[in-house]
Design an enzyme around this catalytic site. Sequence first.
Site, PDB file in Angstrom:
ATOM      1  N   ALA A 258     -10.523  67.771 133.352  1.00 15.99           N
ATOM      2  CA  ALA A 258     -10.881  69.073 132.775  1.00 15.99           C
ATOM      3  C   ALA A 258      -9.661  69.964 132.558  1.00 15.99           C
ATOM      4  O   ALA A 258      -9.739  71.181 132.649  1.00 15.99           O
ATOM      5  CB  ALA A 258     -11.897  69.782 133.673  1.00 15.99           C
ATOM      6  N   GLY A 259      -8.523  69.333 132.270  1.00 18.51           N
ATOM      7  CA  GLY A 259      -7.348  70.101 131.866  1.00 18.51           C
ATOM      8  C   GLY A 259      -7.537  70.633 130.458  1.00 18.51           C
ATOM      9  O   GLY A 259      -8.649  70.629 129.916  1.00 18.51           O
TER      10      GLY A 259
ATOM     11  N   GLY B 230      -8.948  67.792 128.187  1.00 25.47           N
ATOM     12  CA  GLY B 230     -10.328  67.438 128.477  1.00 25.47           C
ATOM     13  C   GLY B 230     -11.317  68.537 128.157  1.00 25.47           C
ATOM     14  O   GLY B 230     -12.364  68.299 127.555  1.00 25.47           O
TER      15      GLY B 230
ATOM     16  N   ASP C  81     -13.724  66.534 137.030  1.00 31.13           N
ATOM     17  CA  ASP C  81     -12.345  66.780 137.464  1.00 31.13           C
ATOM     18  C   ASP C  81     -12.280  66.656 138.980  1.00 31.13           C
ATOM     19  O   ASP C  81     -13.306  66.770 139.661  1.00 31.13           O
ATOM     20  CB  ASP C  81     -11.865  68.173 137.026  1.00 31.13           C
ATOM     21  CG  ASP C  81     -10.342  68.262 136.954  1.00 31.13           C
ATOM     22  OD1 ASP C  81      -9.784  67.998 135.876  1.00 31.13           O
ATOM     23  OD2 ASP C  81      -9.713  68.582 137.980  1.00 31.13           O
TER      24      ASP C  81
ATOM     25  N   ARG D  90       3.076  65.360 129.977  1.00 27.87           N
ATOM     26  CA  ARG D  90       4.542  65.323 129.984  1.00 27.87           C
ATOM     27  C   ARG D  90       5.125  66.714 130.183  1.00 27.87           C
ATOM     28  O   ARG D  90       4.536  67.726 129.826  1.00 27.87           O
ATOM     29  CB  ARG D  90       5.049  64.796 128.640  1.00 27.87           C
ATOM     30  CG  ARG D  90       4.877  63.314 128.493  1.00 27.87           C
ATOM     31  CD  ARG D  90       5.734  62.794 127.360  1.00 27.87           C
ATOM     32  NE  ARG D  90       5.167  63.111 126.062  1.00 27.87           N
ATOM     33  CZ  ARG D  90       5.796  62.890 124.921  1.00 27.87           C
ATOM     34  NH1 ARG D  90       7.019  62.399 124.929  1.00 27.87           N
ATOM     35  NH2 ARG D  90       5.226  63.160 123.771  1.00 27.87           N
TER      36      ARG D  90
ATOM     37  N   ASN E 223       0.269  57.736 136.411  1.00 28.59           N
ATOM     38  CA  ASN E 223      -0.996  57.750 135.675  1.00 28.59           C
ATOM     39  C   ASN E 223      -1.752  56.433 135.791  1.00 28.59           C
ATOM     40  O   ASN E 223      -2.981  56.402 135.675  1.00 28.59           O
ATOM     41  CB  ASN E 223      -0.758  58.135 134.211  1.00 28.59           C
ATOM     42  CG  ASN E 223      -0.571  59.634 134.047  1.00 28.59           C
ATOM     43  OD1 ASN E 223      -0.712  60.392 135.011  1.00 28.59           O
ATOM     44  ND2 ASN E 223      -0.246  60.079 132.843  1.00 28.59           N
TER      45      ASN E 223
ATOM     46  N   ASN F 201      -1.488  59.088 128.863  1.00 29.16           N
ATOM     47  CA  ASN F 201      -0.209  58.471 128.496  1.00 29.16           C
ATOM     48  C   ASN F 201       0.393  57.694 129.666  1.00 29.16           C
ATOM     49  O   ASN F 201       0.131  58.026 130.817  1.00 29.16           O
ATOM     50  CB  ASN F 201       0.778  59.554 128.042  1.00 29.16           C
ATOM     51  CG  ASN F 201       0.640  59.849 126.555  1.00 29.16           C
ATOM     52  OD1 ASN F 201       0.496  58.930 125.750  1.00 29.16           O
ATOM     53  ND2 ASN F 201       0.690  61.124 126.186  1.00 29.16           N
TER      54      ASN F 201
ATOM     55  N   ARG G 234      -0.676  64.336 112.313  1.00 29.36           N
ATOM     56  CA  ARG G 234       0.628  65.008 112.331  1.00 29.36           C
ATOM     57  C   ARG G 234       1.414  64.699 111.055  1.00 29.36           C
ATOM     58  O   ARG G 234       1.989  65.599 110.438  1.00 29.36           O
ATOM     59  CB  ARG G 234       1.414  64.566 113.578  1.00 29.36           C
ATOM     60  CG  ARG G 234       0.902  65.210 114.861  1.00 29.36           C
ATOM     61  CD  ARG G 234       1.547  64.628 116.117  1.00 29.36           C
ATOM     62  NE  ARG G 234       1.194  65.452 117.280  1.00 29.36           N
ATOM     63  CZ  ARG G 234       1.272  65.047 118.540  1.00 29.36           C
ATOM     64  NH1 ARG G 234       1.684  63.812 118.829  1.00 29.36           N
ATOM     65  NH2 ARG G 234       0.933  65.862 119.536  1.00 29.36           N
TER      66      ARG G 234
ATOM     67  N   HIS H 178       2.004  54.323 120.297  1.00 33.84           N
ATOM     68  CA  HIS H 178       2.053  55.784 120.411  1.00 33.84           C
ATOM     69  C   HIS H 178       3.332  56.102 121.161  1.00 33.84           C
ATOM     70  O   HIS H 178       3.338  56.352 122.355  1.00 33.84           O
ATOM     71  CB  HIS H 178       0.830  56.291 121.180  1.00 33.84           C
ATOM     72  CG  HIS H 178       0.687  57.786 121.181  1.00 33.84           C
ATOM     73  ND1 HIS H 178       0.771  58.533 120.032  1.00 33.84           N
ATOM     74  CD2 HIS H 178       0.454  58.663 122.184  1.00 33.84           C
ATOM     75  CE1 HIS H 178       0.592  59.818 120.341  1.00 33.84           C
ATOM     76  NE2 HIS H 178       0.409  59.919 121.640  1.00 33.84           N
TER      77      HIS H 178
END
Length: 316
Positions: free
Chosen positions: A10-11, A14, A34, A89, A102, A127, A158, A182
């Site tokens: 839930a950052g 998320g 979370d 990051r 991670n 990531n 992008r 990626h």
Amino acid sequence: MGKKVTVVGAGFYGSTTAQRLAEYDVFETVVLTDIVAGKPEGLALDLNQSRPIEGFETKVVGATTGPNGEGYEAIEASDVVVITAGLPRKPGMSRMDLLGVNAKIVRQVAENVAKFAPAAVVIVVSNPLDEMTALAQIATGFPTNRVLGQAGMLDTARFSNFVAEALAVPVGDVRTLTLGSHGDTMVPVPSRCSVRGTPLAELLPAGQIDELVVRTRNGGAEVVALLKTGSAYYAPSAAAARMAKAVAEDSGAVMPVCAWVDGEYGISGVYLGVEAEIGAEGVKRVIETELTPSERADLLNAAEAVRAKQADITNL
């Protein structure tokens, strides 16, 4: 309706993904989890209070989870699970710098997903993306088509945005494509890029296209360097949410995603950024698109670079 989607983590990424999924109004329930006690419940309460204003009925449920699988019963019977858990990051970090820390988080989440939502399609966004997608497939034991990663949608967006800005045209007129990993072996595909049907090569000099390709490849790092306290989430969450929607609606939409490649382009046995048809079972099929000889060579290089790193993750 009746569909259920879970967002793990839930950052910023998320919670924004959960918001987009709720506002689509195609799910009955969005679950946000979370490890920070109360955070997902508070965000869910806040999101539910936006429903009368935005006019959607999807119910958002928050659930705090523990290290031994506590709280994961909230995700039961999810059709789709989006894994955003993990550290973002910081400036100067590569995506690969996050591998060890991670991997532990993603493995634990994936094992709980397999236990509580055994029929789900899993979309990984943690990531380093290609490696974490492979790890999630190993840890869940799910068929490879039901585990995919979000990267190509974001990288392509992008690229399209940079082209639209360079030519001062609406983004809706621009078509671009990125394949590969990626990260450093990302393969933007200029031969598949056009503006209102006109090939990009006829609109921009080769040197400028190369500059846009490099900027696309470094797109995440550029955002990280400016924010200083985290990484991108508006564009990434839009990409992940669109993928989850395609699964829920069994739409067959063709999207660039991180998918298991088994023979396409002469590449086998690796998770890689390719175009794929997305539906209820995850990846319906990988689409093999026309590439120039140099683009194909770049994709083969990307596959071997990713393969080398994915071989390491089984021990993490």
